[in-house]
Design a protein around this motif. Structure first.
Motif, PDB file in Angstrom:
ATOM      1  N   VAL A  32       0.858  -1.178   0.000  1.00 28.66           N
ATOM      2  CA  VAL A  32       0.000   0.000   0.000  1.00 28.66           C
ATOM      3  C   VAL A  32       0.903   1.239   0.000  1.00 28.66           C
ATOM      4  O   VAL A  32       2.040   1.187   0.463  1.00 28.66           O
ATOM      5  CB  VAL A  32      -0.939   0.015   1.217  1.00 28.66           C
ATOM      6  CG1 VAL A  32      -1.864  -1.183   1.185  1.00 28.66           C
ATOM      7  CG2 VAL A  32      -0.150   0.033   2.519  1.00 28.66           C
TER       8      VAL A  32
ATOM      9  N   THR B  14       2.732   4.527   1.128  1.00 32.87           N
ATOM     10  CA  THR B  14       3.067   5.131   2.418  1.00 32.87           C
ATOM     11  C   THR B  14       2.218   6.370   2.679  1.00 32.87           C
ATOM     12  O   THR B  14       1.693   6.565   3.783  1.00 32.87           O
ATOM     13  CB  THR B  14       4.553   5.533   2.453  1.00 32.87           C
ATOM     14  OG1 THR B  14       5.365   4.401   2.152  1.00 32.87           O
ATOM     15  CG2 THR B  14       4.940   6.097   3.817  1.00 32.87           C
TER      16      THR B  14
ATOM     17  N   LEU C  24      -1.189   5.680   4.111  1.00 36.66           N
ATOM     18  CA  LEU C  24      -1.194   5.315   5.531  1.00 36.66           C
ATOM     19  C   LEU C  24      -0.954   6.529   6.420  1.00 36.66           C
ATOM     20  O   LEU C  24      -1.632   6.721   7.437  1.00 36.66           O
ATOM     21  CB  LEU C  24      -0.127   4.257   5.810  1.00 36.66           C
ATOM     22  CG  LEU C  24      -0.288   2.894   5.147  1.00 36.66           C
ATOM     23  CD1 LEU C  24       0.844   1.972   5.571  1.00 36.66           C
ATOM     24  CD2 LEU C  24      -1.636   2.278   5.486  1.00 36.66           C
TER      25      LEU C  24
ATOM     26  N   VAL D 294       1.295   6.081  12.262  1.00 34.49           N
ATOM     27  CA  VAL D 294       1.721   4.795  11.733  1.00 34.49           C
ATOM     28  C   VAL D 294       3.183   4.596  12.115  1.00 34.49           C
ATOM     29  O   VAL D 294       3.984   5.541  12.084  1.00 34.49           O
ATOM     30  CB  VAL D 294       1.516   4.720  10.206  1.00 34.49           C
ATOM     31  CG1 VAL D 294       2.334   5.769   9.473  1.00 34.49           C
ATOM     32  CG2 VAL D 294       1.861   3.326   9.679  1.00 34.49           C
TER      33      VAL D 294
ATOM     34  N   ALA E  12       3.625  -6.434  13.440  1.00 38.80           N
ATOM     35  CA  ALA E  12       2.463  -5.652  13.010  1.00 38.80           C
ATOM     36  C   ALA E  12       1.220  -6.536  12.932  1.00 38.80           C
ATOM     37  O   ALA E  12       0.120  -6.107  13.315  1.00 38.80           O
ATOM     38  CB  ALA E  12       2.746  -5.003  11.662  1.00 38.80           C
ATOM     39  N   GLU E  13       1.394  -7.752  12.447  1.00 40.21           N
ATOM     40  CA  GLU E  13       0.258  -8.681  12.401  1.00 40.21           C
ATOM     41  C   GLU E  13      -0.253  -8.974  13.805  1.00 40.21           C
ATOM     42  O   GLU E  13      -1.468  -9.031  14.033  1.00 40.21           O
ATOM     43  CB  GLU E  13       0.665  -9.967  11.691  1.00 40.21           C
ATOM     44  CG  GLU E  13       0.853  -9.798  10.189  1.00 40.21           C
ATOM     45  CD  GLU E  13       1.357 -11.062   9.517  1.00 40.21           C
ATOM     46  OE1 GLU E  13       1.104 -11.233   8.313  1.00 40.21           O
ATOM     47  OE2 GLU E  13       2.032 -11.872  10.201  1.00 40.21           O
TER      48      GLU E  13
ATOM     49  N   SER F 192      -1.379  -1.603  10.414  1.00 38.72           N
ATOM     50  CA  SER F 192      -0.560  -1.356   9.232  1.00 38.72           C
ATOM     51  C   SER F 192       0.826  -0.895   9.674  1.00 38.72           C
ATOM     52  O   SER F 192       1.021  -0.426  10.805  1.00 38.72           O
ATOM     53  CB  SER F 192      -1.212  -0.304   8.342  1.00 38.72           C
ATOM     54  OG  SER F 192      -1.440   0.884   9.065  1.00 38.72           O
TER      55      SER F 192
ATOM     56  N   ALA G 263       5.529  -8.272   2.204  1.00 35.31           N
ATOM     57  CA  ALA G 263       4.286  -7.498   2.222  1.00 35.31           C
ATOM     58  C   ALA G 263       3.166  -8.245   1.518  1.00 35.31           C
ATOM     59  O   ALA G 263       2.012  -8.226   1.965  1.00 35.31           O
ATOM     60  CB  ALA G 263       4.515  -6.140   1.562  1.00 35.31           C
TER      61      ALA G 263
ATOM     62  N   VAL H  52      -1.631  -7.722   7.154  1.00 40.35           N
ATOM     63  CA  VAL H  52      -1.931  -6.313   7.423  1.00 40.35           C
ATOM     64  C   VAL H  52      -1.342  -5.473   6.294  1.00 40.35           C
ATOM     65  O   VAL H  52      -0.431  -5.918   5.586  1.00 40.35           O
ATOM     66  CB  VAL H  52      -1.341  -5.864   8.779  1.00 40.35           C
ATOM     67  CG1 VAL H  52      -2.009  -6.587   9.938  1.00 40.35           C
ATOM     68  CG2 VAL H  52       0.173  -6.064   8.810  1.00 40.35           C
ATOM     69  N   PRO H  53      -1.820  -4.243   6.106  1.00 39.20           N
ATOM     70  CA  PRO H  53      -1.242  -3.380   5.066  1.00 39.20           C
ATOM     71  C   PRO H  53       0.207  -3.015   5.380  1.00 39.20           C
ATOM     72  O   PRO H  53       0.536  -2.636   6.502  1.00 39.20           O
ATOM     73  CB  PRO H  53      -2.151  -2.138   5.095  1.00 39.20           C
ATOM     74  CG  PRO H  53      -3.424  -2.602   5.721  1.00 39.20           C
ATOM     75  CD  PRO H  53      -3.017  -3.636   6.726  1.00 39.20           C
ATOM     76  N   VAL H  54       1.069  -3.128   4.367  1.00 37.36           N
ATOM     77  CA  VAL H  54       2.493  -2.826   4.521  1.00 37.36           C
ATOM     78  C   VAL H  54       2.909  -1.871   3.405  1.00 37.36           C
ATOM     79  O   VAL H  54       2.580  -2.089   2.231  1.00 37.36           O
ATOM     80  CB  VAL H  54       3.354  -4.101   4.461  1.00 37.36           C
ATOM     81  CG1 VAL H  54       4.835  -3.755   4.576  1.00 37.36           C
ATOM     82  CG2 VAL H  54       2.948  -5.079   5.569  1.00 37.36           C
ATOM     83  N   ALA H  55       3.641  -0.835   3.763  1.00 37.57           N
ATOM     84  CA  ALA H  55       4.182   0.118   2.791  1.00 37.57           C
ATOM     85  C   ALA H  55       5.703   0.024   2.798  1.00 37.57           C
ATOM     86  O   ALA H  55       6.310  -0.436   3.776  1.00 37.57           O
ATOM     87  CB  ALA H  55       3.729   1.531   3.120  1.00 37.57           C
TER      88      ALA H  55
END
Length: 287
Positions: free
Chosen positions: A4, A6, A9, A20, A38-39, A44, A72, A77-80
């Motif tokens: 996703v 950055t 977020l 974040v 993070a999970e 995120s 990712a 979870v969403p990761v940037a």
């Protein structure tokens, strides 16, 4: 899930008066630990690769970047992915093709006019590539003949009026501000200037970033988020967790030679640290 952006977020966090967490990674174990932590927190997260980490990886960006992208894609979870403290234009220009959605361009070493010109050029290039860009401002020089102070020099503070002009002239999307934290602290003893943060937050119209967060105590971090910090950068805390766990494992197992055993201990310790930091940021204690 796919990477996703950055900016998405951070801007969402800023709108919600939240933050974040962004963690600097050096090894595959760092990447895996950040995602796992993070999970566990159900949040995120931003994976950050610094120019110094690229130098450590023999000057090659892609191996670590591709590992981060793969992690990712398998995360729950969403990761940037963010390229951090970039000074080299050559490295900057590798960002988009390597999967990064954002960069932090660091021209703080330059006199203010050259800093501004370099950052403006970096911002124009980044925006042309669809990248979100962060910069950092400590203290502009020129007053009574004093030189500029790096954002992490003792006593450096970001002036709200100077920062407003810098953002307008550079075109950056976020600003890391100097309010009392310092890079590479190994003790959590930093005291933040929350009054200054309040003035910066009310003056500036871009998300604010806190660098050097490893040295900031939990209550100070929570208050910083309540005061307007939308992105919190952490690096040294993970290295401390990893190193302490590996030292303890090898002390207890002096005959160990299989690196998987002690790297697992280090990875698990970093994951716990990630979960703890994210949980602290979610407290959002009133300032």
């Amino acid at each position: 899930m796919p990477l996703v952006p950055t900016g998405e977020l951070v801007e969402r966090a800023a709108a919600e008066r939240a933050a974040v967490a962004a963690f600097n990674v050096i090894t595959l174990e760092h990447i895996e630990a950040v995602v796992a932590g993070a999970e566990s927190a159900g949040a995120s997260v931003v994976l950050q690769v610094s120019e110094n980490a690229v130098k450590f990886r023999q000057g090659r960006l892609l191996p670590l970047a591709r590992a981060a992208v793969a992690a990712a894609e398998h995360a729950a979870v969403p990761v940037a992915l963010h390229l951090d403290h970039v000074q080299s234009d050559d490295l900057l220009h590798q960002a988009a093709d390597a999967g990064f959605s954002s960069v932090m361009y660091d021209a703080a070493r330059l006199p203010y006019d050259r800093n501004l010109a370099a950052t403006r050029a970096a911002a124009d290039w980044a925006h042309g590539q669809g990248l979100w860009i962060e910069a950092e401002l400590g203290q502009v020089g020129g007053k009574a003949g004093q030189p500029a102070l790096d954002a992490h020099a003792p006593g450096a503070r970001t002036d709200p009026a100077e920062a407003r002009a810098y953002i307008a002239d550079s075109g950056v999307d976020a600003l890391a501000v100097a309010i009392g934290s310092t890079h590479a602290m190994t003790t959590r003893t930093a005291t933040l200037d929350h009054g200054l943060l309040e003035r910066l937050s009310s003056t500036l119209d871009v998300p604010l970033v806190l660098h050097g967060s490893s040295g900031v105590p939990d209550d100070e971090l929570a208050a910083a988020v309540a005061g307007g910090i939308a992105k919190v950068n952490v690096g040294t805390a993970l290295n401390i967790a990893m190193t302490d766990a590996i030292r303890a494992f090898l002390a207890d197992h002096p005959d160990a030679v299989d690196s998987r055993t002690y790297l697992k201990a280090g990875r698990e310790a970093m994951a716990r640290a990630v979960t703890g930091i994210i949980t602290t940021l979610a407290r959002r204690r009133p300032a």
